[in-house]
Design a protein around this motif. Structure first.
Motif, PDB file in Angstrom:
ATOM      1  N   THR A 115      -5.877   2.235 -15.000  1.00  0.00           N
ATOM      2  CA  THR A 115      -6.390   3.076 -16.082  1.00  0.00           C
ATOM      3  C   THR A 115      -5.554   2.893 -17.343  1.00  0.00           C
ATOM      4  N   PRO A 116      -6.192   2.917 -18.531  1.00  0.00           N
ATOM      5  CA  PRO A 116      -5.449   2.797 -19.788  1.00  0.00           C
ATOM      6  C   PRO A 116      -4.419   3.901 -19.970  1.00  0.00           C
ATOM      7  N   VAL A 117      -4.716   5.111 -19.481  1.00  0.00           N
ATOM      8  CA  VAL A 117      -3.772   6.215 -19.629  1.00  0.00           C
ATOM      9  C   VAL A 117      -2.491   5.935 -18.854  1.00  0.00           C
ATOM     10  N   PHE A 118      -2.619   5.500 -17.594  1.00  0.00           N
ATOM     11  CA  PHE A 118      -1.412   5.216 -16.815  1.00  0.00           C
ATOM     12  C   PHE A 118      -0.659   4.020 -17.395  1.00  0.00           C
ATOM     13  N   ALA A 119      -1.406   2.999 -17.836  1.00  0.00           N
ATOM     14  CA  ALA A 119      -0.751   1.832 -18.434  1.00  0.00           C
ATOM     15  C   ALA A 119       0.069   2.237 -19.658  1.00  0.00           C
ATOM     16  N   ALA A 120      -0.493   3.154 -20.461  1.00  0.00           N
ATOM     17  CA  ALA A 120       0.232   3.619 -21.648  1.00  0.00           C
ATOM     18  C   ALA A 120       1.463   4.419 -21.260  1.00  0.00           C
TER      19      ALA A 120
ATOM     20  N   GLU B 276       4.096   1.956 -20.155  1.00  0.00           N
ATOM     21  CA  GLU B 276       4.636   1.192 -21.278  1.00  0.00           C
ATOM     22  C   GLU B 276       5.622   2.034 -22.096  1.00  0.00           C
ATOM     23  N   ARG B 277       5.317   3.317 -22.261  1.00  0.00           N
ATOM     24  CA  ARG B 277       6.186   4.209 -23.045  1.00  0.00           C
ATOM     25  C   ARG B 277       7.306   4.800 -22.200  1.00  0.00           C
ATOM     26  N   LYS B 278       7.356   4.419 -20.914  1.00  0.00           N
ATOM     27  CA  LYS B 278       8.342   4.970 -19.981  1.00  0.00           C
ATOM     28  C   LYS B 278       8.252   6.497 -19.941  1.00  0.00           C
TER      29      LYS B 278
END
Length: 441
Positions: free
Chosen positions: A224-229, A232-234
């Motif tokens: 999911t884009p939300v989890f990927a973000a 990425e932002r730790k």
């Protein structure tokens, strides 16, 4: 308590229609969920033959069926274990990985049930093996349903999350429809002796194959884009996700458990158990009972989509209020008709199935109740604990009440849970509209 509703999305999300990638995700997730949910629920459609095959022949029929419902309920008691563990890793390592694992864990025990020896062959070992396989199924489904809702919600664009979650829920109910159609076909084309001899095995063997197909289908899904973000932002939760849920989001947990109660009652009593109740309590023929159930399951699939569309237009609170009140009315109408002879059974059961589609509102309420870093754990804990408490007790309780307290008792139970959801809906309507369903990819 206004913190109950939190955004699903990243700040950059915008309103847009469902695109090709969104539709692909919804179709693959929903189809995989349908195949897995079929594996979990087909058990209850064959409660009668299982009660005769896995317990001593001199057991009273009502007691044997109650024992089978107890084994069915064990799957619900096992759900929190699977849900909590899978959700922990889903919040830490990604939604997709757990989304695939849950299907694999479902396929194996379903296939095994179709190969189990019966009581006449191995004695008390038969129900014990059946219980073990049901527990493993419960562990698998405990991670599947909450993970599926989170997965599609975090893929969907703002303004479409209600419909996206409802599509997934509709897909899950397609599994019920497949199970109902399978049961109807077997009961229509096979004699009772053949069903007891070997026909009962067919749906479980097919379910095992379906499960492995679902594993293959989910290879094509992306994280999911939300989890990927978040990754990425730790920004992933540094402490135990479940601890954070229990210390900082008790209101969201209580709200989610309350609405899950109605979901369990509506699905278990009106969709899964009613074919058996209609036969035993009201004298409806097996063919008619399962035909009605197939119509109700189809209505449920369509109803979920209709209520999801409604959520995106009037909000989850109002949609839940409308759906809960309609469910009370149609439940009493259906049971009153059954008590009078079932003249309008098929049409009323189809309508009831459509209005049970109000459960399509519930995942949107729960998805919005928890922030992204702990969303999977929050939904999984609340939903699975509620299902363990209410789901595990409902099958046995309804079986007992229908036998001892009169044929209208199941209707009273469903109505009571719907009233609880009415109270929740009224409370949610006090939440500022700007906070309600600000969900996006």
């Amino acid at each position: 308590m206004s913190q109950v509703f939190t955004p699903v999305s990243s700040p950059a999300a915008v309103n847009r229609t469902l695109g090709g990638s969104d539709i692909k995700t919804l179709v693959l997730a929903s189809l995989g969920g349908a195949l897995e949910f079929y594996d979990f629920v087909v058990f209850v459609f064959f409660a009668l033959p299982l009660s005769k095959l896995f317990f001593p022949h001199d057991t009273a029929p009502w007691l044997a069926q109650l024992q089978v419902y107890g084994i069915f309920a064990a799957g619900y008691l096992a759900r929190p274990l699977g849900g909590i563990v899978m959700a922990h890793f889903g919040d830490r390592q990604g939604r997709k990985r757990m989304f695939t694992l849950s299907v694999f864990l479902m396929a194996l025990p379903t296939l095994a049930i179709g190969l189990l020896p019966v009581y006449a062959s191995v004695g008390v070992l038969a129900p014990l093996l059946l219980l073990l396989m049901r527990v493993v199924q419960g562990i698998a489904i405990g991670g599947e349903v909450p993970g599926a809702w989170v997965f599609v919600a975090e893929h969907a664009p703002r303004g479409r999350v209600g419909f996206a979650c409802a599509c997934l829920t509709s897909g899950l109910t397609v599994g019920i429809l497949i199970g109902s159609l399978t049961a109807a076909w077997i009961n229509h084309h096979l004699s009772p002796a053949d069903v007891l001899g070997w026909g009962w095995r067919l749906p479980f063997l097919l379910g095992g194959v379906f499960g492995f197909v679902a594993v293959w289908l989910r290879r094509w899904l992306s994280e999911t884009p939300v989890f990927a973000a978040l990754r990425e932002r730790k920004a992933l939760s540094r402490e135990l996700p479940l601890r954070k849920v229990l210390t900082g989001h008790r209101g969201a947990v209580a709200l989610s458990m309350a609405v899950t109660w109605m979901l369990t009652a509506a699905i278990l009593v009106l969709i899964l158990m009613l074919p058996s109740l209609a036969q035993k309590s009201f004298g409806i023929a097996a063919d008619t009972a399962f035909l009605g159930n197939s119509l109700a399951a189809l209505g449920l699939c369509i109803g979920c989509l209709a209520y999801g569309w409604l959520v995106d237009r009037i909000g989850s609170a109002r949609a839940l209020l409308v759906g809960s009140l309609a469910l009370v009315a149609t439940t009493y109408a259906l049971f009153a008709d059954l008590a009078a002879g079932g003249t309008h059974f098929l049409s009323l059961y189809a309508l009831t199935g459509f209005l049970v589609g109000a459960v399509g509102v519930i995942p949107t309420v729960m998805v919005a109740a928890f922030p992204a870093p702990i969303r999977y754990s929050g939904i999984s804990f609340a939903y699975n604990v509620a299902y363990a408490v209410f789901g595990a007790s409902t099958a046995t309780l309804i079986g007992y009440l229908a036998e001892r307290a009169g044929p209208m008792a199941p209707a009273h139970y469903v109505a009571m849970t719907a009233v609880v959801s009415v109270v929740v809906a009224v409370w949610l309507m006090r939440v500022p509209p700007s906070a309600d369903l600000e969900l996006a990819r």
